[in-house]
Motif scaffolding. Structure first.
Motif, PDB file in Angstrom:
ATOM      1  N   LEU A  82       0.808  -1.216   0.000  1.00 52.68           N
ATOM      2  CA  LEU A  82       0.000   0.000   0.000  1.00 52.68           C
ATOM      3  C   LEU A  82       0.845   1.271   0.000  1.00 52.68           C
ATOM      4  CD1 LEU A  82      -2.677  -1.038   2.663  1.00 52.68           C
ATOM      5  CD2 LEU A  82      -2.730  -1.392   0.204  1.00 52.68           C
ATOM      6  N   ALA A  83       2.161   1.127  -0.078  1.00 47.65           N
ATOM      7  CA  ALA A  83       3.044   2.292   0.037  1.00 47.65           C
ATOM      8  C   ALA A  83       2.735   3.329  -1.029  1.00 47.65           C
ATOM      9  CB  ALA A  83       4.504   1.842  -0.082  1.00 47.65           C
ATOM     10  N   GLU A  84       2.614   4.572  -0.598  1.00 44.62           N
ATOM     11  CA  GLU A  84       2.419   5.734  -1.463  1.00 44.62           C
ATOM     12  C   GLU A  84       1.080   5.725  -2.206  1.00 44.62           C
ATOM     13  OE1 GLU A  84       6.710   7.210  -2.864  1.00 44.62           O
ATOM     14  OE2 GLU A  84       6.206   5.255  -3.721  1.00 44.62           O
ATOM     15  N   ARG A  85       0.161   4.829  -1.817  1.00 46.99           N
ATOM     16  CA  ARG A  85      -1.082   4.745  -2.570  1.00 46.99           C
ATOM     17  C   ARG A  85      -2.307   4.585  -1.682  1.00 46.99           C
ATOM     18  NH1 ARG A  85       1.963   1.064  -4.464  1.00 46.99           N
ATOM     19  NH2 ARG A  85       0.551  -0.708  -4.502  1.00 46.99           N
ATOM     20  N   SER A  86      -2.237   4.968  -0.420  1.00 42.07           N
ATOM     21  CA  SER A  86      -3.405   4.858   0.451  1.00 42.07           C
ATOM     22  C   SER A  86      -3.414   6.002   1.449  1.00 42.07           C
ATOM     23  CB  SER A  86      -3.415   3.519   1.197  1.00 42.07           C
ATOM     24  OG  SER A  86      -2.329   3.450   2.109  1.00 42.07           O
ATOM     25  N   GLN A  87      -4.605   6.407   1.855  1.00 44.95           N
ATOM     26  CA  GLN A  87      -4.747   7.474   2.835  1.00 44.95           C
ATOM     27  C   GLN A  87      -4.513   6.932   4.238  1.00 44.95           C
ATOM     28  OE1 GLN A  87      -8.570   9.295   2.280  1.00 44.95           O
ATOM     29  NE2 GLN A  87      -7.998  10.258   0.341  1.00 44.95           N
ATOM     30  N   MET A  88      -4.137   7.827   5.140  1.00 45.95           N
ATOM     31  CA  MET A  88      -3.771   7.427   6.488  1.00 45.95           C
ATOM     32  C   MET A  88      -4.946   6.804   7.240  1.00 45.95           C
ATOM     33  SD  MET A  88      -1.010   7.381   8.319  1.00 45.95           S
ATOM     34  CE  MET A  88      -0.040   8.644   7.499  1.00 45.95           C
ATOM     35  N   VAL A 130      -0.353 -16.640   9.184  1.00 44.58           N
ATOM     36  CA  VAL A 130       0.171 -15.272   9.177  1.00 44.58           C
ATOM     37  C   VAL A 130       0.565 -14.824   7.774  1.00 44.58           C
ATOM     38  CG1 VAL A 130       1.939 -13.724  10.106  1.00 44.58           C
ATOM     39  CG2 VAL A 130       0.980 -15.526  11.542  1.00 44.58           C
ATOM     40  N   HIS A 131       1.484 -15.564   7.159  1.00 43.17           N
ATOM     41  CA  HIS A 131       2.076 -15.094   5.909  1.00 43.17           C
ATOM     42  C   HIS A 131       1.125 -15.212   4.725  1.00 43.17           C
ATOM     43  CE1 HIS A 131       5.939 -14.391   7.741  1.00 43.17           C
ATOM     44  NE2 HIS A 131       5.914 -15.597   8.273  1.00 43.17           N
ATOM     45  N   VAL A 132       0.377 -16.303   4.634  1.00 41.19           N
ATOM     46  CA  VAL A 132      -0.580 -16.419   3.536  1.00 41.19           C
ATOM     47  C   VAL A 132      -1.701 -15.397   3.692  1.00 41.19           C
ATOM     48  CG1 VAL A 132      -2.274 -17.928   2.439  1.00 41.19           C
ATOM     49  CG2 VAL A 132      -0.042 -18.836   3.089  1.00 41.19           C
ATOM     50  N   THR A 133      -2.130 -15.170   4.930  1.00 42.29           N
ATOM     51  CA  THR A 133      -3.158 -14.149   5.165  1.00 42.29           C
ATOM     52  C   THR A 133      -2.672 -12.772   4.727  1.00 42.29           C
ATOM     53  OG1 THR A 133      -4.038 -15.390   7.045  1.00 42.29           O
ATOM     54  CG2 THR A 133      -4.601 -13.054   6.909  1.00 42.29           C
ATOM     55  N   GLY A 134      -1.479 -12.388   5.184  1.00 43.32           N
ATOM     56  CA  GLY A 134      -0.926 -11.103   4.777  1.00 43.32           C
ATOM     57  C   GLY A 134      -0.638 -11.039   3.292  1.00 43.32           C
ATOM     58  N   GLY A 135      -0.122 -12.140   2.726  1.00 42.67           N
ATOM     59  CA  GLY A 135       0.213 -12.152   1.307  1.00 42.67           C
ATOM     60  C   GLY A 135      -1.009 -12.030   0.417  1.00 42.67           C
ATOM     61  N   LEU A 136      -2.082 -12.748   0.726  1.00 38.91           N
ATOM     62  CA  LEU A 136      -3.308 -12.651  -0.072  1.00 38.91           C
ATOM     63  C   LEU A 136      -3.940 -11.266   0.054  1.00 38.91           C
ATOM     64  CD1 LEU A 136      -5.007 -16.131   0.471  1.00 38.91           C
ATOM     65  CD2 LEU A 136      -3.937 -15.246  -1.601  1.00 38.91           C
ATOM     66  N   THR A 137      -3.888 -10.714   1.267  1.00 41.00           N
ATOM     67  CA  THR A 137      -4.394  -9.356   1.449  1.00 41.00           C
ATOM     68  C   THR A 137      -3.596  -8.369   0.627  1.00 41.00           C
ATOM     69  OG1 THR A 137      -5.041  -9.936   3.718  1.00 41.00           O
ATOM     70  CG2 THR A 137      -4.981  -7.602   3.157  1.00 41.00           C
ATOM     71  N   ALA A 138      -2.284  -8.534   0.604  1.00 37.69           N
ATOM     72  CA  ALA A 138      -1.425  -7.652  -0.199  1.00 37.69           C
ATOM     73  C   ALA A 138      -1.715  -7.808  -1.687  1.00 37.69           C
ATOM     74  CB  ALA A 138       0.041  -7.962   0.088  1.00 37.69           C
ATOM     75  N   LEU A 139      -1.959  -9.053  -2.129  1.00 33.75           N
ATOM     76  CA  LEU A 139      -2.256  -9.289  -3.550  1.00 33.75           C
ATOM     77  C   LEU A 139      -3.559  -8.605  -3.953  1.00 33.75           C
ATOM     78  CD1 LEU A 139      -1.565 -10.764  -6.196  1.00 33.75           C
ATOM     79  CD2 LEU A 139      -2.863 -12.724  -5.321  1.00 33.75           C
TER      80      LEU A 139
END
Length: 323
Positions: free
Chosen positions: A159-165, A216-225
């Motif tokens: 989400l870097a540089e592309r989402s509001q606080m 942890v990692h699959v949850t975060g990774g899918l959310t990031a995708l």
């Protein structure tokens, strides 16, 4: 031992059997006292190890913060660092209020051996212990909070540089307060339908996840995708409007190199084989860095005729190996 024998002999001078029984009772009493002390020491060591592992894992917040700072333009460094701070803050509040209750409810802590392999009802989510009411194992809560915060901060770079606080803060609350707890409940809770420590396992096996590779990692990774698909690429970060590559600021490599020394993997989940887990994690990170660096060097040589070594590829390879 000698003092006990003398005391018993003096209290029973004419009856040898009574004196021996007195000695036996005194020794049994001392043994119970010694066992209580050993149990207390063991519990203290277990609690210390769990808290220590949680602190080590929580240091990933600092690592991901520097990794994100090394992946954005200089004008956005403060913004992305604040978002990484909000990861921990939002996750902590959400996991305290409802996240832990949804994940475990009243079942706070690892499943005792005597309660394993029993028929258990499968529930979608926990329903009690909100605000940690009735919870005594605070070390386990802290350990699980570190997991929740890690799954939340994985998405920060996407989400870097592309989402509001404000939207990012609300996302961190939602992920740590609901999304992660539901998945953790399914795999790690004694009432989860994927839990492998109860008799009525799914497909007869359930799911074993020692250190959060899936939870942890699959949850975060899918959310990031999903987030990257919605937001799209960053504009004017890597290429200009004409497609020409942009210069990489100097601060990026500095922050990225520093992040390598702060991103840790967790070994507290497998306390019985912690040394083996630490060794395996170390070898995974080192092998990943060398593999990624060598692959990029070979690819650049084949593409341009010049062998290049890029620190960013080595760092990302190291991080991938650690995960």
């Amino acid at each position: 031992m000698k003092d006990v024998f003398e005391a018993c002999r003096l209290s029973n001078p004419d009856d040898g059997f009574e004196a021996l029984e007195c000695v036996s009772q005194s020794l049994n009493k001392d043994m119970y006292t010694l066992n209580d002390r050993i149990d207390g020491i063991a519990e203290g060591l277990n609690t210390f190890f769990l808290i220590f592992a949680s602190v080590v894992m929580f240091l990933m917040q600092a690592g991901f913060g520097m990794l994100c700072a090394g992946s954005v333009r200089k004008k956005n460094v403060q913004n992305t660092m604040l978002k990484n701070l909000l990861d921990a803050c939002g996750s902590g509040i959400a996991f305290f209020v409802c996240g832990y209750a949804f994940a475990y409810g009243s079942h706070d802590g690892p499943i005792p051996r005597e309660e394993q392999n029993l028929e258990r009802p499968s529930t979608f989510i926990g329903s009690d212990s909100f605000f940690l009411i009735g919870v005594d194992n605070y070390a386990f809560w802290f350990y699980q909070f570190a997991f929740a915060a890690a799954s939340t901060t994985i998405v920060a770079g996407t989400l870097a540089e592309r989402s509001q606080m404000v939207s990012y803060f609300l996302y961190s609350i939602l992920l740590a307060g609901f999304v992660f707890p539901v998945i953790a409940h399914s795999v790690w809770s004694i009432e989860g339908f994927l839990n492998a420590d109860k008799a009525n396992r799914l497909f007869g096996s359930g799911m074993v996840d020692f250190a959060g590779s899936g939870v942890v990692h699959v949850t975060g990774g899918l959310t990031a995708l999903i987030a990257s698909k919605i937001l799209g690429p960053r504009k004017d970060r890597f290429h200009d409007d004409l497609g020409n590559p942009l210069h990489t600021p100097n601060h990026i490599q500095k922050y990225s190199v520093a992040s390598k020394y702060w991103v840790h993997s967790c070994f507290g989940s497998v306390a019985s084989v912690a040394a083996l887990a630490a060794m395996t994690t170390t070898l995974g990170g080192t092998s990943g860095a060398i593999t990624a660096l060598g692959t990029f060097a070979y690819w650049s040589q084949r593409r341009t005729g010049e062998t290049k070594f890029d620190v960013s590829y080595a760092l990302n390879g190291c991080l991938s190996g650690l995960v």
